[in-house]
Each structure stands twice: as structure tokens, then as C-alpha cells.
Scaffold this active site. Structure first.
Site, PDB file in Angstrom:
ATOM      1  N   ASN A   1       0.702  -0.983  -0.135  1.00 17.76           N
ATOM      2  CA  ASN A   1      -0.085   0.209  -0.208  1.00 17.76           C
ATOM      3  C   ASN A   1       0.961   1.172  -0.226  1.00 17.76           C
ATOM      4  OD1 ASN A   1      -1.776   1.815  -0.204  1.00 17.76           O
ATOM      5  ND2 ASN A   1      -3.363   0.408   1.820  1.00 17.76           N
ATOM      6  N   ASP A   2       1.501   1.251   1.203  1.00 20.21           N
ATOM      7  CA  ASP A   2       1.956   2.785   1.186  1.00 20.21           C
ATOM      8  C   ASP A   2       3.717   2.435   0.231  1.00 20.21           C
ATOM      9  OD1 ASP A   2       1.066   3.305   3.099  1.00 20.21           O
ATOM     10  OD2 ASP A   2       1.984   2.819   4.730  1.00 20.21           O
ATOM     11  N   VAL A   3       4.252   1.709  -0.057  1.00 13.84           N
ATOM     12  CA  VAL A   3       5.199   1.891  -1.154  1.00 13.84           C
ATOM     13  C   VAL A   3       4.902   1.682  -2.371  1.00 13.84           C
ATOM     14  CG1 VAL A   3       6.316   0.608   0.378  1.00 13.84           C
ATOM     15  CG2 VAL A   3       5.200  -0.915  -1.276  1.00 13.84           C
TER      16      VAL A   3
END
Lengths: 461, 102
Positions: free
Chosen positions: A387-389
Site C-alpha cells: 500500500n504505502d510503497v
């Protein structure tokens, strides 16, 4: 006799250095671990032989041997009883044990020493060792629970931290000024207790996405506590081992911070405020979903496919299905790569370990930096539980928690498919603006069952 | 025995050189190996267990409170050492599996 002991300690010191050196290269890493373990065995055996003298009863020797054997079995049992996805948790647990051990040994030493004859510098070294060990212990326990999602504590007010630090600094001075009332052993025990609280306060504000950095720094702290104990016990091997761990740990921390483009200070202060601001936006997100059949069709017509794994893949244990899909797409003539973000998952290298478990060859695994400029070449990018990456907010939204973190530019690919369980945000809590993009579609469900469905559909085509 | 090692210049040499060696050793570690390396280093820091062993072998068995504390330290420290090495081995063993070649 001394010469034999020193010779064996020198041997194990060389073993540690060579072991760490080998562990830094993929081909020799396994050997490096064995070399370090053997060096440890040599150091422990030498210590036992050296200290078992005529005046010591056999009871003590048997006690030591019994504890070593029993402890080894527990360690071995623990190391096997956790799934490979839970390695980060296990490392923080073991680090907590190391810190606790340092704390107990230090306090015990304070109780045993004739403190009136201790120099000020010696006392300070002993105290610092206890404080670092204790803080590392509770800090690692927090990391352990946070990684296992077993704890959702809010960060305590900063004032507590300040009070704890002030107390820890002022108590030794009180001891120095009025040594009669305030016995050194009590001082050590009280400081140890304060450090236990400080460890909690230190680790609690650190965000889940920053756990690797926290573990790495706590690891370095345990190393320093060990080194300080090495000075107390006049043991060169303890000093050397501790310093090696401390310096490699600090360097590793710096490397991880660099990979996330964050300063150590921001990691440690935590990001309580901005995380909330980011969450409020999530309700407005308009996303397009996709079915597994559509995904299969899309993949079947893609020439170049990239898979971006994240923690979700680790949770779902979907790595073997990934490999199956890769094989199927490759027989159909497509090129499949895995793109790994340096901090994907909960630890650096976490994803590599998982992919290796599924027998996926190194050659298919590409680092983020190598492909980021040619993401446009990919016909389809499948994001599995990451997600964040891949969140473009890191590049666009200055208010985002993760702003400034280097990401995989998945949004540049012709089509992005994100396998997700729900619309929940990633570990950082930031809203993922990738999902708003026109070229992004979401396939909801458990990563493993989604991949199995895609695989079935691919077989039909 | 009452004065610690730091008074000795050798100790300072050991510290400085160990720091330099540590930095040199892991300057260019690929990200893949960060986790196993951290875990292996963690096991090495378990060398602190030597302190507990020294306590156990120099104390009289009748000194109950200190013996109990030292025993606890040795037990916990040994779990750290053996668990650390075993877990590192387990992680690295995954890389060593025979690789598929299509």
C-alpha cells in the site's frame, strides 16, 4: 592458563568479524551465521573452563551447563514455532531478551560490587549499561506487540518522556551528592525501573511502518549495553562483540532511514498528528473494482507484467500462487518481474525471504531503483497487499505522512491492479491516492484466494 | 578487579577499531540481507551471557538472590543467543534452496 583463554577469545573475536563479513554477502551468508555461532560456542566454553576452578563447587558448574542447554532448547523451539512472516516479531522478541539479560546482569553486578571502591566512571558505565538494557527490553516488547498488531496504544504525552529523562539524569547526581543515604544498588535498580518506563515511552510513538528502524536501533542499543558490560567485566570479547553489534546496528538504521527518505528524528518522534489528517480524506475516494476473471484476461494479454508484493502477501501466504501465475504467464510468452521496495513488508528483505520460500529465482526480482524510470513499459502491474510503497501521495501531497518516501512508481504502468482485503489504509495510515487514478483498479479479497481464482481463470483462457 | 577496563588504553583501541570494522563490514549490504544480518547481530550481542556465567561461577551457591538473578540472566541470554542463530539460519536457508530454472 590466561594465555589459553585469551587465545580462545581472540579466536572467537575473529569468528565474529568473519561471520558478520560473510553475512553481508548473499552467497556466504549461511556460512557466516554458522561461523558466528561457532565463535559464540568457543567464547562460552572458554569462559566456563576458565572460571571453573578448584574453589567452585560442581553445583555451580552443573547449573550453568543446565541453563545453557535448557536455554538453547527454548531458543530453538521459539525460532521454529513462528511462521516465516513473523520473523520481525521474533527478532524483536529475542532482542528484548538480550536487553533484559543486560539489565539483570548489571543490577546483579551492582549488588555484588563493593561500591565504595568504585570509581565514578565505573559506576556511570555500569548504570548506563543497565539503563540501555532496560530501555531496549521494553522498547523491543512494544515493537513485538505492534508488529503482531496485538497492541493499539496511543502515544503517551511527551511530558512523560521528559519527566523520565529528567529523573534518570538527576538521580545519579543525588547519589553523588549524598552517597550515605542512597545506596548504589538501589540507585541502579531504580534507574533500571525508570529505563523500563522510558523504553515504553520511546517506542510507543513510532509508527508501524517505521518498525524496522525501531528494531534496528534497539538492536544497536542492546549491542552498546553488551559493550558496556564488557567494560564492567573486563572482558574484551564482550566489549568487541557489543561494539560490533552497536556499530553495525547504527549503520543499518541509517541505511534504512535513507531507504525511506526519513530522518531518524522524524521516525522517533512519530507522526501522530498528520496520520489523522490523512485518514479523513479516505471516505471521499472513488475507486474502480475489477473481478478476478477480468484480471486474468488483462494479464493474459499483457506482454510485460510486474508484481509488487507487500505485507498483505506475507499475511495471506500467497507467494506460491504468485509463482504459479508467473509460470503460467511465462509459458504464454509474457515477461514477469517482481519489484521490491526496500522497506516493503515489516523488515528490509522481508519480501525477498518470502519469494525465496516460493523458489522464485533472484533474477526475476528487481530493486525499485532499477525500474522506476521505465515503469511505463509495463502493461500490467499487480500490487499484492502493498500500500504505502506505491502511494503517489508520497510524491504529491506535502501533508501526507509518507511525503518524501521514495515509492515504486506503479501509477506509471498502463494498468495497475491492486489486490486488497478492504479499503483500510496502509500501515502508515495515509490515504492511497493511487486508487483514484484512472489506470488503477482494485480486486477485493484475500490475496491468496484472489490469486487462485486468477489462476483458474488463466487456465480457462 | 575493582577498576574497570576503560582505564586501560587497550580498551579504547578495541572500541575504536571495532566501530571501524563494524562500519566497514556492512557498508554495502544488499537490502535482502538486512533482516538476517540484524538477527545474526542480535544473536552476537547475546555474548553478554558471559557476564551471567561469570557471576554463577564465582558466587557461592548460598547467595540465593544473586544466584537466582544470574541464573535468570543466563537462561534469557541463552535463549537470545540460540534463538537468534537458529532463526537467522532458518531465514538464510530459504535463499539456499535449489533455484528453479523455468
Amino acid at each position: 592458563m590466561t594465555i589459553y583463554m585469551n587465545a580462545t577469545y581472540l579466536l572467537s573475536a575473529v569468528g565474529f568479524i568473519l561471520g558478520l563479513k560473510f553475512m553481508a554477502s548473499p552467497a556466504k551468508a549461511k556460512l557466516g551465521n554458522v561461523v558466528s555461532a561457532v565463535a559464540m560456542g568457543i567464547a562460552l566454553t572458554a569462559t566456563i573452563f576458565w572460571y571453573i576452578t578448584a574453589d567452585i563447587t560442581y553445583t555451580n558448574g552443573l547449573l550453568v551447563l543446565g541453563l545453557l542447554v535448557f536455554g538453547s532448547f527454548i531458543g530453538r523451539f521459539l525460532s521454529k514455532s513462528y511462521a516465516i512472516t513473523q520473523m520481525p516479531e521474533l527478532i524483536s522478541l529475542f532482542n528484548a531478551f538480550g536487553g533484559l539479560c543486560a539489565m539483570i546482569i548489571g543490577i546483579n553486578e551492582a549488588a555484588l560490587r563493593d561500591t565504595n571502591s568504585l570509581f565514578l566512571v565505573d559506576k556511570s558505565i555500569l548504570l548506563l549499561g543497565v539503563v540501555l538494557g532496560a530501555a531496549s527490553f521494553t522498547g523491543s516488547i512494544v515493537a513485538y506487540f505492534k508488529l503482531g498488531n496485538k497492541m493499539k496504544w496511543n502515544a503517551p504525552p511527551r511530558a512523560f518522556t521528559t519527566i523520565a529523562i529528567l529523573l534518570m539524569l538527576s538521580l545519579p547526581f543525588l547519589h553523588m551528592l549524598a552517597p550515605i543515604d542512597f545506596n548504589f544498588f538501589y540507585l541502579t535498580a531504580v534507574l533500571g525501573g525508570l529505563a523500563l518506563i522510558y523504553g515504553l515511552l520511546f517506542a510507543l510513538p513510532v509508527g508501524g511502518a517505521d518498525m524496522p528502524v525501531l528494531i534496528s536501533i534497539l538492536n544497536a542499543v542492546t549491542g552498546l549495553a553488551t559493550a558496556l558490560s564488557g567494560i564492567v567485566f573486563e572482558s574484551t570479547i564482550m566489549l568487541l562483540g557489543g561494539i560490533l553489534v552497536g556499530s553495525t546496528g547504527i549503520l543499518l538504521t541509517a541505511q534504512m532511514c535513507k531507504a525511506m527518505n526519513r530522518s531518524l528524528a522524524t521516525v522517533l518522534i512519530g507522526n501522530r498528528k498528520t496520520a489523522k489528517a490523512g485518514n479523513s480524506v479516505s471516505e471521499e475516494q472513488q475507486v474502480q473494482s475489477i473481478s478476478s476473471a477480468e484480471t486474468a484476461t488483462l494479464l493474459a494479454f499483457s506482454k510485460k507484467v510486474a508484481i509488487i508484493p507487500g505485507f498483505g502477501m506475507a499475511v495471506a501466504q500467497a507467494q506460491k500462487e504468485c509463482f504459479e501465475i508467473q509460470k503460467r504467464l511465462e509459458t504464454a510468452g509474457a515477461e514477469v518481474n517482481y519489484i521490491i521496495h526496500p522497506v516493503a513488508g515489516r523488515m528490509p528483505g522481508h519480501m525477498n525471504v518470502l519469494l525465496a520460500e516460493a523458489n522464485i529465482d533472484y533474477q526475476y526480482i528487481i530493486d525499485m531503483d532499477e525500474v522506476n524510470h521505465k515503469m511505463r513499459d509495463y502493461d500490467a502491474v499487480v500490487v499484492i497487499g502493498a500500500n504505502d510503497v506505491v502511494n503517489p501521495a508520497a510524491e504529491e501531497d506535502e501533508n501526507s505522512v509518507i511525503y518524501g518516501m521514495p515509492i515504486i512508481k506503479a501509477y506509471n504502468a498502463k494498468q495497475v491492479i491492486v489486490l486488497k482485503r478492504s479499503m483500510a489504509s496502509g500501515y502508515s495510515g495515509a490515504t492511497n491516492t493511487l486508487f483514484d487514478r484512472n489506470n488503477c483498479r482494485l480486486l477485493f479479497g484475500d490475496a491468496k484466494s484472489s490469486l487462485l481464482q486468477i489462476l483458474d481463470e488463466l487456465k480457462k483462457i | 578487579m575493582e577498576s574497570f577496563y576503560l582505564s586501560n588504553i587497550d580498551g579504547i583501541y578495541v572500541i575504536v577499531f571495532s566501530v571501524l570494522i563494524g562500519i566497514e563490514l556492512i557498508k554495502n549490504v544488499p537490502a535482502v540481507l538486512h533482516t538476517p544480518l540484524m538477527s545474526g547481530a542480535n544473536a552476537i550481542s547475546g555474548i553478554i551471557v558471559i557476564g551471567g556465567i561469570i557471576h554463577l561461577l564465582t558466587l557461592s551457591i548460598s547467595d540465593v538472590s544473586s544466584i537466582v538473578a544470574a541464573s535468570l540472566a543466563v537462561l534469557i541470554g541463552t535463549i537470545n543467543v540460540s534463538g537468534g542463530f537458529f532463526v537467522t539460519h532458518r531465514m538464510l536457508a530459504m535463499f539456499a534452496k535449489p533455484k528453479n530454472k523455468q
